[in-house]
Design a protein around this motif. Structure first.
Motif, PDB file in Angstrom:
ATOM      1  N   MET A 110      -0.722  -3.856  16.266  1.00 35.66           N
ATOM      2  CA  MET A 110       0.139  -3.311  15.003  1.00 35.66           C
ATOM      3  C   MET A 110      -0.905  -3.467  14.058  1.00 35.66           C
ATOM      4  SD  MET A 110       2.482  -5.745  13.129  1.00 35.66           S
ATOM      5  CE  MET A 110       3.378  -6.363  14.858  1.00 35.66           C
ATOM      6  N   ASN A 111      -1.613  -2.880  13.066  1.00 33.73           N
ATOM      7  CA  ASN A 111      -2.638  -2.461  12.637  1.00 33.73           C
ATOM      8  C   ASN A 111      -2.290  -2.550  11.177  1.00 33.73           C
ATOM      9  OD1 ASN A 111      -4.436  -1.662  14.321  1.00 33.73           O
ATOM     10  ND2 ASN A 111      -3.240   0.473  13.799  1.00 33.73           N
ATOM     11  N   PRO A 112      -3.174  -3.837  10.375  1.00 36.06           N
ATOM     12  CA  PRO A 112      -2.612  -4.429   9.302  1.00 36.06           C
ATOM     13  C   PRO A 112      -3.078  -3.537   8.255  1.00 36.06           C
ATOM     14  CG  PRO A 112      -4.041  -6.077  10.239  1.00 36.06           C
ATOM     15  CD  PRO A 112      -3.889  -4.884  11.253  1.00 36.06           C
ATOM     16  N   SER A 113      -2.172  -3.719   6.724  1.00 33.78           N
ATOM     17  CA  SER A 113      -2.548  -2.731   5.748  1.00 33.78           C
ATOM     18  C   SER A 113      -3.814  -3.579   5.285  1.00 33.78           C
ATOM     19  CB  SER A 113      -1.549  -2.388   4.835  1.00 33.78           C
ATOM     20  OG  SER A 113      -1.520  -3.987   4.439  1.00 33.78           O
ATOM     21  N   PRO A 114      -5.071  -2.690   4.346  1.00 36.86           N
ATOM     22  CA  PRO A 114      -5.815  -2.963   3.848  1.00 36.86           C
ATOM     23  C   PRO A 114      -5.557  -4.208   2.790  1.00 36.86           C
ATOM     24  CG  PRO A 114      -6.377  -0.648   3.538  1.00 36.86           C
ATOM     25  CD  PRO A 114      -5.283  -0.816   4.723  1.00 36.86           C
ATOM     26  N   ASP A 174      -4.835 -13.775  14.367  1.00 39.55           N
ATOM     27  CA  ASP A 174      -4.431 -13.166  13.470  1.00 39.55           C
ATOM     28  C   ASP A 174      -4.063 -11.378  14.009  1.00 39.55           C
ATOM     29  OD1 ASP A 174      -5.932 -15.220  12.104  1.00 39.55           O
ATOM     30  OD2 ASP A 174      -7.587 -14.669  11.951  1.00 39.55           O
ATOM     31  N   ASP A 175      -4.216 -10.919  15.073  1.00 39.80           N
ATOM     32  CA  ASP A 175      -3.187 -10.223  15.470  1.00 39.80           C
ATOM     33  C   ASP A 175      -2.014 -10.627  15.570  1.00 39.80           C
ATOM     34  OD1 ASP A 175      -3.255  -7.364  16.169  1.00 39.80           O
ATOM     35  OD2 ASP A 175      -2.928  -8.255  18.511  1.00 39.80           O
ATOM     36  N   ILE A 176      -1.394 -11.297  16.088  1.00 41.25           N
ATOM     37  CA  ILE A 176       0.282 -11.805  16.220  1.00 41.25           C
ATOM     38  C   ILE A 176       1.072 -11.714  14.633  1.00 41.25           C
ATOM     39  CG2 ILE A 176       1.511 -13.582  17.243  1.00 41.25           C
ATOM     40  CD1 ILE A 176      -0.038 -14.338  19.203  1.00 41.25           C
ATOM     41  N   LEU A 177      -0.295 -12.396  13.273  1.00 42.23           N
ATOM     42  CA  LEU A 177       0.585 -12.635  12.138  1.00 42.23           C
ATOM     43  C   LEU A 177       0.074 -11.443  11.011  1.00 42.23           C
ATOM     44  CD1 LEU A 177      -0.693 -16.164  12.229  1.00 42.23           C
ATOM     45  CD2 LEU A 177       1.871 -15.370  12.020  1.00 42.23           C
ATOM     46  N   ASP A 178      -0.462 -10.322  12.286  1.00 45.61           N
ATOM     47  CA  ASP A 178      -0.371  -9.151  10.917  1.00 45.61           C
ATOM     48  C   ASP A 178      -1.564  -9.166  10.163  1.00 45.61           C
ATOM     49  OD1 ASP A 178      -0.579  -6.498  10.856  1.00 45.61           O
ATOM     50  OD2 ASP A 178       1.877  -6.718   8.901  1.00 45.61           O
ATOM     51  N   GLY A 179      -2.768 -10.103  10.550  1.00 43.10           N
ATOM     52  CA  GLY A 179      -3.773  -9.978   9.583  1.00 43.10           C
ATOM     53  C   GLY A 179      -4.217 -11.469   9.594  1.00 43.10           C
ATOM     54  N   ARG A 227       5.992  -9.292   8.743  1.00 38.40           N
ATOM     55  CA  ARG A 227       5.923  -8.543   9.852  1.00 38.40           C
ATOM     56  C   ARG A 227       5.909  -9.641  10.685  1.00 38.40           C
ATOM     57  NH1 ARG A 227       3.962  -2.823  10.995  1.00 38.40           N
ATOM     58  NH2 ARG A 227       1.889  -3.201  10.129  1.00 38.40           N
ATOM     59  N   PHE A 228       5.391  -9.855  11.830  1.00 42.47           N
ATOM     60  CA  PHE A 228       4.621 -10.437  13.098  1.00 42.47           C
ATOM     61  C   PHE A 228       5.624  -9.793  13.884  1.00 42.47           C
ATOM     62  CE2 PHE A 228       7.783 -13.663  11.642  1.00 42.47           C
ATOM     63  CZ  PHE A 228       8.429 -13.686  12.711  1.00 42.47           C
ATOM     64  N   ARG A 229       4.049 -10.131  15.193  1.00 43.32           N
ATOM     65  CA  ARG A 229       5.331  -9.385  16.514  1.00 43.32           C
ATOM     66  C   ARG A 229       5.745 -10.897  17.049  1.00 43.32           C
ATOM     67  NH1 ARG A 229      -0.109  -7.691  18.123  1.00 43.32           N
ATOM     68  NH2 ARG A 229       0.295  -5.699  18.096  1.00 43.32           N
ATOM     69  N   GLU A 230       6.797 -10.696  17.424  1.00 44.91           N
ATOM     70  CA  GLU A 230       7.353 -11.231  17.926  1.00 44.91           C
ATOM     71  C   GLU A 230       7.538 -11.457  19.345  1.00 44.91           C
ATOM     72  OE1 GLU A 230      11.876 -10.560  16.849  1.00 44.91           O
ATOM     73  OE2 GLU A 230      11.956 -10.281  14.898  1.00 44.91           O
ATOM     74  N   GLY A 231       7.863 -12.460  19.617  1.00 47.60           N
ATOM     75  CA  GLY A 231       8.410 -12.744  21.437  1.00 47.60           C
ATOM     76  C   GLY A 231       6.939 -14.368  21.362  1.00 47.60           C
ATOM     77  N   LYS A 232       7.048 -14.357  22.690  1.00 51.89           N
ATOM     78  CA  LYS A 232       6.292 -15.545  23.974  1.00 51.89           C
ATOM     79  C   LYS A 232       4.676 -15.363  23.887  1.00 51.89           C
ATOM     80  CE  LYS A 232       9.363 -19.132  25.047  1.00 51.89           C
ATOM     81  NZ  LYS A 232       9.885 -19.645  25.879  1.00 51.89           N
ATOM     82  N   HIS A 233       4.066 -15.252  23.099  1.00 50.79           N
ATOM     83  CA  HIS A 233       1.907 -14.936  23.541  1.00 50.79           C
ATOM     84  C   HIS A 233       1.594 -15.816  24.200  1.00 50.79           C
ATOM     85  CE1 HIS A 233       3.378 -11.769  20.096  1.00 50.79           C
ATOM     86  NE2 HIS A 233       3.368 -12.905  19.887  1.00 50.79           N
ATOM     87  N   ASP A 234       0.741 -15.914  25.631  1.00 54.71           N
ATOM     88  CA  ASP A 234       0.518 -16.694  25.989  1.00 54.71           C
ATOM     89  C   ASP A 234      -0.859 -17.414  25.179  1.00 54.71           C
ATOM     90  OD1 ASP A 234       1.165 -16.468  28.581  1.00 54.71           O
ATOM     91  OD2 ASP A 234       0.962 -15.267  29.418  1.00 54.71           O
TER      92      ASP A 234
END
Length: 493
Positions: free
Chosen positions: A1-5, A20-25, A218-225
């Motif tokens: 997902m690409n966070p807004s400015p 930071d990508d998982i947390l949308d910025g 919003r954030f990317r849910e689920g488990k991330h390695d």
């Protein structure tokens, strides 16, 4: 997902790009967050990265350690090649010395006095430093001093009220040993990040990150390695294919073997997934190398993962069959990567592929084999979901993907540990069969979603000069069973 400015501007970068990508910025600023995890999962390392990112951005950073000494923290930093000179460190021993100086007679419970004075010493240090980022490591010490859940909750609530309006982003580290106490903090924290560790019977420990909550964003849910190595924590966001679409021109990729291309209706189509299926030794990897070499000769970049063979063995075997891929490896057209499934996680593997596609321009991917890839999956029951997302991403990028899957058995009834043919747009089936006292090989195309193909079975030979796909085996029936019958006769040949 690409966070807004706007969202990015209001976020506090963690110093871990993948997180930071998982947390949308990044983390929303000026809030309190709980980092949960058992000892050894990487909480301290993550916290230090968070503070060092603050130093890099000219933000005052404070690390309050109640469980480790300054020297221990410096040792952790040195192991990662870091310099903590820009981070303010405040440890429990300094608090204890201050408490001894202030000791006097009181009517209150000694533990309650100690808790109150400890908390006051911590907050006084925050007042003195006036940091933008703070880490408390760890809450276990406050739990011990609090003795009861009610007093512990009051202390956390007091911390939250103290930091309100102070323009400070706070990380509270906790080992998660007491679920009842953890719930007290989780309800008060603005966000909760869980770190987990799985220790398989063989191979490296697998660490994962799970964002339980971040209020209002919003954030990317689920488990991330995640990977804990020299240099810090590396997070691999879970791949979501729907977030990645790239226009491409659909065309066929030739194998440079005319009869094989005829079987496939012209070759393998760009933006599709093909599976080469058959028992061991029938030529699945050899066909994959043939397509990789042909793509490289056409100027395509190829990424070839080998799980089952060493690079030396694959190169030698390919050279004997007239397919020398070494020059293309030297030029960078083919990347041949030998993977140890005991040392890599599915998240890291998918991240490597994504980087190769987006950064290096890879247009063909070979995974040899899925059987080896299965050993890298912590929970095999999730293999289909992980591969489905990965294949969808690659198809949407216009990458030609080849999966090699080895079946159990040699002749007769074949089976596999997992059925992945539904994920494949094209399925190429290889078989042994007996004829005239010889063990021979046959190749056929079972399906091709992206176009027409021959429904014949052809003889396959792997010769020193190369791959030969012969004429259609019209004189036999039952070739796929391994024991064919000569047409018009009940005599087995």
């Amino acid at each position: 997902m690409n966070p807004s400015p706007k969202a990015t501007a209001e976020r506090c970068k963690t110093g871990i790009e993948g997180l930071d990508d998982i947390l949308d910025g990044g983390l929303p600023r000026n809030r309190i967050y709980l980092i949960l995890g058992r000892p050894g999962v990487g909480k301290t390392t993550m916290a230090l990265q968070f503070l060092m990112e603050g130093v890099r951005r000219n933000e005052r950073s404070l690390y309050i350690t109640l469980s480790e000494t300054k020297e221990e923290l410096h040792e952790v930093a040195r192991a990662h090649g870091w310099d903590l000179s820009g981070v303010d460190l405040f440890e429990l021993s300094a608090i204890e010395a201050q408490l001894k100086q202030e000791a006097d007679t009181t009517f209150f419970n000694p533990s309650e006095v100690e808790l109150s004075r400890t908390t006051k010493a911590l907050l006084d240090e925050v007042e003195r430093v006036k940091p933008t980022r703070v880490v408390f490591d760890s809450l276990s010490e406050l739990q011990l001093l609090s003795e009861t859940a009610l007093r512990y909750r009051r202390q956390i609530l007091h911390l939250k009220q103290f930091f309100a309006g102070r323009n400070c982003t706070v990380l509270l580290l906790d080992d998660g040993m007491d679920d009842a106490q953890d719930n007290q903090v989780e309800s008060l924290a603005h966000g909760v990040i869980m770190l987990e560790r799985d220790d398989p019977a063989y191979g490296i420990a697998r660490r994962m990150l799970h964002v339980r909550k971040i209020r209002g964003v919003r954030f990317r849910e689920g488990k991330h390695d995640i990977l804990l190595k020299t240099g810090g924590v590396i997070a691999f966001p879970r791949l979501v294919a729907a977030e990645h679409h790239t226009p491409f021109v659909r065309q066929s990729i030739s194998s440079s073997v005319s009869n094989l291309d005829a079987l496939l209706g012209g070759g393998l189509d760009r933006g599709t997934t093909s599976m080469f299926l058959g028992p061991p030794g029938t030529g699945k990897s050899t066909l994959a190398v043939r397509f990789a070499l042909s793509a490289a000769q056409s100027g395509e970049k190829v990424l070839f993962f080998t799980f089952d063979e060493t690079k030396a063995t694959l190169l030698a075997r390919a050279r004997e069959l007239g397919m020398d891929i070494a020059p293309h490896m030297q030029s960078g057209q083919i990347q041949l990567v030998q993977v140890d499934p005991a040392e890599v996680s599915p998240g890291e593997f998918a991240f490597q592929i994504k980087q190769a596609v987006q950064r290096d321009g890879v247009r063909m991917l070979v995974i040899d084999s899925i059987n080896g890839y299965m050993n890298a999956v912590t929970e095999p029951r999730h293999l289909n979901l992980q591969l489905h997302e990965l294949m969808a991403y690659l198809n949407q990028q216009g990458v030609t993907t080849i999966l090699v899957l080895t079946q159990q058995g040699v002749v007769g009834l074949m089976n596999t540990n997992v059925d992945l043919t539904y994920l494949s747009d094209t399925v190429v089936l290889l078989r042994y069969f007996e004829a005239q006292g010889e063990v021979r090989q046959a190749v056929s195309v079972i399906k091709k979603r992206s176009g027409s193909h021959e429904r014949t079975i052809r003889r396959l030979e792997l010769r020193p000069g190369g791959i030969v796909v012969g004429d259609v085996l019209r004189e036999f029936h039952g070739v796929l069973s391994g024991i064919p019958v000569l047409n018009g006769s009940d005599r087995k040949t």
